[in-house]
Design an enzyme around this catalytic site. Structure first.
Site, short mmCIF file in Angstrom:
data_model
loop_
_atom_site.label_atom_id
_atom_site.label_comp_id
_atom_site.label_asym_id
_atom_site.label_seq_id
_atom_site.Cartn_x
_atom_site.Cartn_y
_atom_site.Cartn_z
N HIS A 177 34.15 -1.49 -3.40
CA HIS A 177 34.47 -3.13 -3.18
C HIS A 177 35.90 -3.28 -2.41
CE1 HIS A 177 30.81 -3.48 -5.45
NE2 HIS A 177 30.75 -4.70 -5.05
N GLU A 229 21.48 -7.97 3.78
CA GLU A 229 22.57 -8.11 4.80
C GLU A 229 22.02 -7.76 6.17
OE1 GLU A 229 22.87 -6.57 1.80
OE2 GLU A 229 24.39 -7.72 0.81
N PHE A 275 29.71 -4.70 2.06
CA PHE A 275 28.02 -4.99 2.35
C PHE A 275 27.95 -5.29 3.79
CE2 PHE A 275 28.73 -7.74 -1.80
CZ PHE A 275 29.25 -6.69 -2.38
C1 LIG Z 1 24.49 -4.52 -0.72
C2 LIG Z 1 25.03 -5.43 -1.66
N1 LIG Z 1 24.87 -6.96 -1.53
C3 LIG Z 1 25.59 -7.94 -2.37
C4 LIG Z 1 26.05 -7.28 -3.64
C5 LIG Z 1 26.91 -8.29 -4.46
N2 LIG Z 1 25.88 -8.51 -5.86
C6 LIG Z 1 26.44 -7.70 -6.81
S1 LIG Z 1 25.40 -7.64 -8.28
C7 LIG Z 1 23.92 -8.50 -7.17
C8 LIG Z 1 22.78 -9.20 -7.95
C9 LIG Z 1 22.24 -7.86 -8.03
O1 LIG Z 1 20.77 -8.38 -8.97
P1 LIG Z 1 20.07 -7.21 -9.70
O2 LIG Z 1 19.81 -6.10 -8.42
O3 LIG Z 1 18.90 -7.96 -10.25
O4 LIG Z 1 20.77 -6.65 -10.88
P2 LIG Z 1 21.46 -7.40 -12.18
O5 LIG Z 1 22.88 -7.83 -11.62
O6 LIG Z 1 20.62 -8.59 -12.17
O7 LIG Z 1 21.12 -6.32 -12.98
C10 LIG Z 1 24.54 -8.92 -6.04
C11 LIG Z 1 23.76 -9.63 -4.96
C12 LIG Z 1 26.12 -5.94 -3.83
N3 LIG Z 1 26.84 -5.51 -4.70
N4 LIG Z 1 25.68 -5.32 -2.75
#
Ligand SMILES: Cc1ncc(C[n+]2csc(CCOP(=O)(O)OP(=O)(O)O)c2C)c(N)n1
Ligand SMILES: Cc1ncc(C[n+]2csc(CCOP(=O)(O)OP(=O)(O)O)c2C)c(N)n1
Ligand SMILES: [Mg+2]
Ligand SMILES: [Mg+2]
Lengths: 322, 334, 322, 334
Positions: free
Chosen positions: A129, A60, A86
Site C-alpha cells: 500500500h 478495478e 490497486f
Molecule cells: C485490489 C484491492 N482493491 C481494494 C482494496 C481495499 N480493500 C481492503 S479490504 C477490502 C474489503 C475486503 O472485503 P472482504 O474480501 O470481504 O474481506 P473482509 O475485510 O471482509 O475480511 C477492500 C475493498 C484492496 N485491499 N485491494
C-alpha cells in the site's frame, strides 16, 4: 476571484463538485475518499448528485473500463481507484485502452476519462500500500500524467482534467491529504506547465508531488546559508514541460532532481536523463538524483522513514555539487 | 418473421462481408499487407442483424474480429480495406489496421484487440447511455474466449448491479486463438456460456448464428429489453467454426464461396461438405432466396455487383498511398 | 562445452528443456510460443513432459498468480504471458505479489517464478501489440528485469532465471525470434552483468535488447570512418550493472543510450539519468538518448518504421557529440 | 463429532485469538502502533478448525484479516504482536506489519492485502502440490469481497479445469471494507456465493462459522476431497458481522468479551445482545463447555492463563526494539 483555504483532499472534492455543476456529463465512479476531512464532503456529493456518484464493486479492471468506455461515449467520468497499487489491476484498461484510443482511431475517438489514486509512502502502508505509481504510468504516450503538490494545484488540475479532451491519470500523495492551502476557486490550471514554486539563482531543485514540500524546506534552509535555490514543481509528467526545466538550469547551472519513486527506473532518473541530453551545455556539476533506494517499503516505521527522501537528503546533494 | 426485402438486404450485406474477407485473405497471400488478422467468415448473419437493428445514437464495441461489424454497419468497403492495408485513405488513416477499425460516426467506440477489452468497454458505453437517460443502448460484441478473462465476469456483475442498457453479444465461434497444436481445448469450466450471466441475474438467450429470423427476433427482444430500462441482456450466438479459422492466420481452405453450390449448379467438395451444406450462413440464406421467383438469377446478379464493388475497393486501397511517415507523430493527444 | 547454432526462439525453448531435465520442479505454464521455428519444439516439449507443460485459459492475472504462488510453494514455473501488452492484465500479481514477497516476509519466503513475454515494435502490431514492457516493470525493486539480445544470452539467462531464487521478468523482442547465433549449451549467464559486445575507445553506445544489433551495426559503420565505438549490452535492468556502464564512459567520455521505449519515462532516459549523476565527471559531451518518440505505435508500415530507432539515428547522435 | 478434548483445545485457541485482537485494538487506541489493521473477531472458529486440520506439508494463503489464522496455526502471540507493532522481534522482522504476517515454516505462502491476492496465489500453491504429487493440499482463505474481483473467477475456472487440490475458504463476514457511509451495499449480482464455484464444476458447501462440529466435518470432507485427487472444494463460512467491524479501523464497541456472560454470571448489555447471545462463536463454545463437569471454573482458568500470556506478549512486543533503520535495504533479493 474567490480564494478559500482548504485541505488538499477538500480541494480535489471541491473541484469535482464544481465540475459536476458546470457539466452534466461529469460523474464520479468510486467510493468516498478515505481522506479524513473529505468523508463528509463525499457524502454531501452523493446526496447532491445521487445518480452521478456511483459506488462500484471491488473490481478495478471493470471500473476503469467503465470509465474509459463511458468517456468514449461522451461522458466525463472521474474514476477513483483508491490506493495506487490497486490501479495495477486496471493497467490494461488504462494503458492498452484509454491511452491509445485517440491515436488508434486516427484521431476520431476521444476518451477523456480521469483516473485518480492516492499513492506514495504513507506511513505503515507496508509493501502493498505504498507504491509510487508515476514511474509505472509515465512511459504511456497518450496518457496525461499529473501530480499536484498543493491544494490549489489539485483544484486547478482536476478542473482541467475534466474539460481536457484526453485521458488523465492523477496521483495524490497520501501525506498531502490534510495539507492546507489557499485555493482559487473556478480557476483551471493547464497541463504541461511546470511551476516555479520558488525562484533562485545558485541551484535548481526539480521536485515531484510531496517532494516539492521537501524541496521548499531545503531551499529555506539553504537561504539561511546564503544559497539561493530555485524550486521547480514538475506537476505534469506528461506532457512534460522540458522548456521550463531547461530554462531553470540554464540560469543556475546546477540541478538536483527529487522524487519519491525508487531510483532504478524511477522519475528522478528519468528527468535527469532528459536534462543530461538537452541541458548538458548548462551543467557545471553532476545532476544529483534524490530518490528512494531500490527497495519495497517495509511496514515498520523506522525502516520506512529511512527510505523516504527528505530535506536533509536534498541538502546533502546540494552540498556535493556546490 | 423477416419480410422478403429485408432478407435480400441482409443477404447483400452478408455476401459483401464474405467477399471482403475472401479478398483479404487473397491480398495477404500475395503479400499486399503484413501482420496478424482475423476474418469473420461464418459469422456474417450476426453482423448483418445486429448492426441493422441498432439505432443511430446507440454505441458498439467490438474486437479483433470486427470487419463484418464495420461493413454491416455501413462503413464503405473501400476505406475499410484501405485501412487494413495501412493506407492513408483508410477509415482510420492507417493507425488502426485490421484489429482496430472503428467508426465513431456510426456509433463505434474503441475496437480492442485485447481479449476482454470490448466487453468491459461496452459496460462504459452503457453507463454513458444510462447517464444521458435518452434510451440509447450499447452493444458489446466479443468472442467466447473473452469469458475466460476475469474482467468479463466483473463486467457482467457491474452491468447487472447497475442495470445498464447493455446488450452483451458473445459470438461463440468455437474457436479461441491459441488452440494447442491445432486442436480445440476446453478453457471454460462453465459448460453453458449463458450460465454465467444468468447467475448474475442477467436475461440471456442462446441463438444459432445461422438463422436470420431467430437472430432478428432475439436481437430485437434484447435491444427492446435494454431500451426499456430492464437492465442488460446477454445473447450467445453459436456459429460453427469455419474450417479456415484454424491457427493464427486464416487459411483459404474452402476457397472462394461459389453461390452455385446453393443453387445446385455446382457440386460441393467432399471435404467441405459439412461447412457448405450445414454451417455456412451465406449459402443458407442463398438457398432460401433461390426459391423465390427469379431468386437464383437475382442472387448471381447481386454477387456480380458485389464482386465488382470489391474489385473497385481493392483498386482503391492498393492505389491509395501510404501515410506520410511523419504522421506517426500526430494524434497522440486530441 | 557444446556449441550449437540456433535461433533466439529455439534458444529460449532449449534452455527451458534443459532446465526441465535438470530440475523436476521446473514447469511451463503457457501456450507453445508463436515464434516460427519453435512451434515444433514446443510441441516436442509437451510430448516429453506432458504433465509439466500446462496450457492455461486466457486469464493472464490468474496465470501469473499461479506462477507466483507455485514458486512460493517450492515449484519453479516458467510462465509465458504471450505478447507484452497482455502482461498488463497480470501486473498486480507480478508487482504487488511476486516482487515483494521475499522482502515482505522478512526474507523468509521466496518466489522464484519466471515471467516471459514477447515484446516490442514487431511490424504491424498496431498500438495494442507493440508495447515495450521494460520501462513499465523496471521501477519494481525485488523483480529481476532481463532483456537478452542474442540466442546465447537468451539461453544462458533463461537457465539462470530457473535456478535463481528471485522472481524474474524476461522480455524477448519479437524481431529477435528468428535471429541465429551460436549457443553454449549448459552455460548459465549470471544476472546483473552488462556485456561489452564490442570494445572501443571514442564513444560508448549503451543499448538494450534489439537495439544492441542496431548499435553494433552503427559501430561497424563508425569504424569505417575511423571512429572506435564501444557497445555495451545492458542485458539486466535489475539488478543494474552500473559499474560496467561507468567504466566504459570513463574510458570514452562520450555516450549514447539506445532503447526502443518512448523517451518520456523510458529506459534510455532512465539510464542516462544514472550516468549524469554518477558518471558526470567522465563526460565530455551531452548524453544523447536515442529512443522512440512519445507516441503509441501505429499499424501502417511507414509510420511504424519512422518511430523505430535504428543505426542511422545512432550515427546522427554520435555525430552530434563528436 | 468433536470429542471433549478437542473442544477444549479449540476453545483455548479461539480465546487466544479473541484476546489477541482485543489487546490489539487497545494498543492501537493508546497509540502503540499506527496504520490500518483488521481483526477477525467473530471468525475464530474457522481459524481454529481450518488450521488444525491441515497437515504440516500443506500450504495456506490468507489476507489482511490473517491474525487468527497465524495464531491458530501455532505462531507465537509474542512474535505476531511484535510484528504488528513493527518490532525487530516480529515474526517477519518488522517488514510485514498487520497485513502481511506470514510463517512459511508452518506452510503459509505470501499473505496478501490485495483483494483477490490470496485466492489466486492459492491456485499456485495447489499447482505446486499437484506437480509434487505428494497428496498435499493448499487452502486459500479470503473474504466475500474477493469474489468481486475478476481474478477470483479466473482462479475458480483454472482450479477446476486443472483439478487442483485447493480448498477455497470464503469467509463471508458480511462486510466489505468500503461500505459507503457505514451501510452495507450489495456488491455481488450473484446472491449465493457458492453458485459461482458450483457453476465452474467445483464441489461446494456453505457452513455456519459458529458451529465447531459442522466446521470440523466440512473442513475434513473438503481436505479429504482434495487429497484424494478429486479436484478443488469451495467452502463458504458464514459468520455474522462483528459490530466493531464497521469502517476502516475496528472499534472496540462490544468491549472486552466477558466469559461470565456465557456462564450467566454477567448480564449482557442490551445493545450487544444479538452479538453475544447468538453470533459470538467464543461464547457459544464457552456455553457448551460450561455444562461439562467443572466446566465453568476451567473456562475461567483458561482465560486467566491466556490473559496472562497476552500480558507477557504485550510486554515482549513493547520492549522489543524497532529494527535498525538500515535494515530497510535488506531482503530485496534473496
Ligand atoms: C485490489 C484491492 N482493491 C481494494 C482494496 C481495499 N480493500 C481492503 S479490504 C477490502 C474489503 C475486503 O472485503 P472482504 O474480501 O470481504 O474481506 P473482509 O475485510 O471482509 O475480511 C477492500 C475493498 C484492496 N485491499 N485491494
Ligand atoms: C488479453 C489477451 N490475451 C491473449 C490474447 C491473444 N488472443 C488473440 S485472439 C485470442 C482468442 C480469442 O478468442 P475469442 O474471444 O473466442 O475470439 P475469436 O477470435 O474466436 O473471435 C487470443 C487468446 C489477446 N489478444 N489478449
Ligand atoms: Mg471464439
Ligand atoms: Mg468480508
Amino acid at each position: 476571484m474567490t480564494i478559500q483555504k482548504m485541505s488538499y483532499a477538500e480541494a480535489v472534492l471541491t473541484a469535482l463538485n464544481d465540475s459536476m455543476i458546470a457539466d452534466d456529463s461529469v460523474s464520479l465512479i468510486g467510493r468516498p475518499f478515505s481522506l479524513g476531512p473529505t468523508r463528509v464532503l463525499a457524502k454531501k456529493l452523493k446526496e447532491k448528485f445521487p445518480t452521478r456518484v456511483c459506488e462500484p464493486p471491488t473490481s478495478e479492471a471493470a471500473n476503469a473500463a467503465v470509465g474509459a468506455g463511458a468517456a468514449m461515449a461522451g461522458a466525463r467520468p472521474f474514476v477513483d481507484l483508491g490506493t495506487g497499487a490497486f490501479s495495477f489491476l486496471a493497467f490494461s484498461q488504462i494503458v492498452n485502452e484509454a491511452a491509445v484510443c485517440n491515436y488508434m482511431s486516427g484521431g476520431k475517438l476521444r476518451a477523456p476519462v480521469v483516473y485518480h489514486v492516492n499513492h506514495g509512502v504513507r506511513g505503515a502502508g507496508a509493501p502493498q500500500h505504498s507504491h509510487d505509481m508515476h514511474a509505472y504510468v509515465w512511459n504511456t504516450p497518450g496518457l496525461q500524467v499529473i501530480l499536484p503538490a498543493t491544494p490549489n494545484d489539485a483544484y486547478g488540475l482536476v478542473r482541467s482534467a475534466l474539460t481536457n479532451p484526453n485521458p488523465t491519470f492523477i496521483m495524490s500523495h497520501f501525506k498531502q491529504a490534510t495539507m492546507m492551502g489557499d485555493v482559487e476557486l473556478g480557476v483551471s490550471i493547464p497541463f504541461g506547465k511546470a511551476d516555479v514554486k520558488r525562484t533562485g539563482t545558485d541551484v535548481t531543485i526539480i521536485a515531484v508531488s510531496l517532494m516539492v514540500h521537501a524541496a521548499l524546506e531545503a531551499a529555506e534552509q539553504l537561504a539561511t546559508r546564503g544559497i539561493s535555490a530555485e524550486v521547480v514543481d514538475v506537476r505534469s509528467l506528461s506532457p512534460l514541460d522540458e522548456d521550463t526545466l531547461l530554462q531553470s538550469i540554464e540560469k543556475t547551472g546546477r540541478v538536483i532532481v527529487v522524487d519519491e519513486s525508487p531510483l532504478h527506473g524511477g522519475v528522478s532518473s528519468g528527468i535527469a536523463g532528459v536534462l543530461a541530453d538537452r541541458g548538458f551545455k548548462y551543467l557545471k556539476a553532476p545532476i544529483r538524483r534524490v530518490g528512494r533506494p531500490n527497495t519495497p517499503v517495509p511496514a515498520s516505521g523506522p525502516m520506512e522513514e529511512y527510505l523516504v527522501p527528505g530535506p536533509q537528503h536534498i541538502l546533502e546533494a546540494v552540498a556535493s555539487i556546490l | 418473421m423477416l419480410d422478403l426485402d429485408s432478407k435480400w438486404r441482409y443477404f447483400s450485406n452478408m455476401l459483401l462481408v464474405r467477399r471482403f474477407e475472401e479478398e483479404l485473405i487473397a491480398l495477404y497471400k500475395t503479400g499486399k499487407f503484413s501482420g496478424h488478422f482475423h476474418v469473420c467468415i461464418g459469422q456474417e448473419a450476426t453482423a448483418a442483424i445486429a448492426m441493422d437493428l441498432l439505432a443511430q445514437r446507440d454505441h458498439i464495441t467490438t474486437t479483433h474480429r470486427n470487419h463484418g461489424h464495420m461493413l454491416a454497419r455501413g462503413v464503405s468497403e473501400k476505406i475499410a480495406l484501405a485501412e487494413i492495408l495501412g493506407r492513408e485513405a483508410g477509415m482510420n488513416s492507417g493507425y488502426a489496421g485490421s484489429f482496430h477499425l472503428t467508426a465513431p460516426e456510426l456509433g463505434f467506440l474503441s475496437t480492442s484487440g485485447i481479449v476482454g477489452g470490448a466487453i468491459s468497454l461496452g459496460v462504459g458505453g452503457a453507463y454513458a447511455c444510462k447517464q444521458r437517460g435518452d434510451q440509447s443502448v450499447t452493444m458489446a460484441l466479443f468472442g467466447d474466449g473473452a469469458l475466460e478473462e476475469g474482467v468479463s465476469f466483473e463486467s457482467l456483475n457491474l452491468a447487472s448491479l447497475w442495470k445498464l442498457p447493455l446488450v452483451f453479444v458473445c459470438e461463440n465461434n468455437d474457436a479461441t486463438l491459441w488452440t494447442p497444436s491445432g486442436t480445440l481445448s476446453k478453457e471454460h469450466a462453465v459448460s453453458d456460456l449463458c450460465d454465467l450471466p444468468r447467475l448474475c441475474g442477467i436475461a440471456t438467450k442462446s441463438v444459432a448464428g445461422l438463422d436470420l429470423n431467430e437472430l432478428n427476433s432475439t436481437f430485437t427482444l434484447a435491444i427492446e429489453h435494454c431500451r426499456s430500462g430492464a437492465g442488460p441482456f446477454f445473447i450467445e450466438v453459436k456459429t460453427a467454426r469455419w474450417p479456415g479459422n484454424r491457427t493464427q492466420w486464416p487459411e483459404p481452405v474452402t476457397g472462394r464461396t461459389d453461390l452455385n453450390m446453393a443453387l445446385g449448379r455446382q457440386t460441393i467438395p467432399d471435404e467441405d461438405r459439412e461447412w457448405f451444406e450445414v454451417n455456412d450462413p451465406v449459402l443458407k440464406i442463398a438457398r432460401q432466396l433461390a426459391n423465390e421467383p427469379a431468386g437464383d438469377s437475382k442472387l448471381l446478379e447481386i454477387d456480380i455487383a458485389i464482386t465488382r464493388r470489391m474489385e473497385v475497393a481493392v483498386e482503391f486501397a492498393l492505389s491509395s498511398p501510404y501515410p506520410n511517415a511523419r504522421k506517426a507523430l500526430d494524434h497522440v493527444f486530441a
